[in-house]
Design a protein around this motif. Structure first.
Motif, PDB file in Angstrom:
ATOM      1  N   ASP A   4      -5.271   2.531   2.263  1.00 34.34           N
ATOM      2  CA  ASP A   4      -5.494   1.089   1.793  1.00 34.34           C
ATOM      3  C   ASP A   4      -6.851   0.536   2.120  1.00 34.34           C
ATOM      4  O   ASP A   4      -7.262  -0.620   2.068  1.00 34.34           O
ATOM      5  CB  ASP A   4      -4.681   0.249   2.981  1.00 34.34           C
ATOM      6  N   ARG A  31       0.988  -1.315  -0.009  1.00 36.39           N
ATOM      7  CA  ARG A  31      -0.081   0.020   0.006  1.00 36.39           C
ATOM      8  C   ARG A  31       0.907   1.308   0.008  1.00 36.39           C
ATOM      9  O   ARG A  31       1.946   1.003   0.350  1.00 36.39           O
ATOM     10  CB  ARG A  31      -0.894   0.000   1.206  1.00 36.39           C
ATOM     11  N   LYS A  77      -8.456   1.177  -5.810  1.00 37.09           N
ATOM     12  CA  LYS A  77      -7.922   0.029  -5.926  1.00 37.09           C
ATOM     13  C   LYS A  77      -7.866  -0.249  -7.503  1.00 37.09           C
ATOM     14  O   LYS A  77      -7.232  -1.476  -7.844  1.00 37.09           O
ATOM     15  CB  LYS A  77      -8.980  -0.964  -5.137  1.00 37.09           C
ATOM     16  N   GLU A  87      -8.315   4.559  -0.953  1.00 32.70           N
ATOM     17  CA  GLU A  87      -7.234   4.455  -1.985  1.00 32.70           C
ATOM     18  C   GLU A  87      -8.358   4.025  -3.191  1.00 32.70           C
ATOM     19  O   GLU A  87      -9.139   3.222  -3.046  1.00 32.70           O
ATOM     20  CB  GLU A  87      -6.229   3.741  -1.990  1.00 32.70           C
TER      21      GLU A  87
END
Length: 189
Positions: free
Chosen positions: A138, A85, A150, A148
């Motif tokens: 994360d 991450r 992804k 975040e």
């Protein structure tokens, strides 16, 4: 049957129109997300921004990025390995508490040169004098954890991805850091 198909097409067209309307909100230069408060597990989608919205003109020293990680991460509190991450530590070497921290980071995929940039306010973060705080992007919950995307190039590209990170707080000079994800996708834990 024709009435059912007509109804399906109308609903599909309405959904497409709604999505297109939502996507067109904003000028594209301002962030289109809000960070949930620290510790919130889920929140609005984190979307790329086209320019850095940080306008801090502070000059006080004391805010620094002292450690960055994007792979082979270790949780600062437990000392245990955690999944990859974006993670970095913000150090406050001043005599006053630092709040109102905002972050802008750009990822650049090599060798293509493709870039993505993200901006987030680190709501709930307060760094006491002469202390540090580690933040994690994360999508997990808990202190210091923030959302975040992804689907970013960091998560989807098998190529090397370079990060340039800027952290800013009112009155303080901006802090900068870098990190590099080596070629390959994250290994399963």
């Amino acid at each position: 049957m024709k009435k059912l198909l007509s109804l399906v097409f109308i609903v599909a067209a309405a959904l497409i129109g709604l999505v297109a309307c939502e996507a067109s909100k904003g000028s594209g230069s301002a962030p289109r997300t809000e960070s949930p408060a620290a510790g919130a597990a889920s929140g609005p989608a984190v979307l790329p921004v086209t320019k850095n919205p940080i306008t801090s003109t502070g000059s006080k020293t004391g805010l620094a990025i002292t450690e960055t990680m994007v792979e082979n991460n270790v949780d600062k509190a437990s000392g245990k390995e955690v999944s990859d991450r974006l993670q970095f530590t913000l150090k406050n070497s001043s005599a006053e508490e630092i709040t109102g921290v905002e972050v802008f980071y750009t990822m650049t995929e090599t060798p293509s040169g493709k870039t993505e940039s993200y901006y987030q306010k680190l709501d709930g973060l307060a760094i006491a004098p002469n202390k540090d705080a580690t933040v994690y992007f994360d999508n997990e919950s808990g202190e210091g954890h923030y959302p975040e995307n992804k689907f970013s190039i960091y998560r989807t590209s098998p190529n090397e991805v370079k990060f340039v990170i800027e952290a800013s707080a009112p009155g303080f000079a901006a802090a900068r850091g870098t990190a590099v994800k080596e070629e390959g996708l994250e290994e399963a834990d």
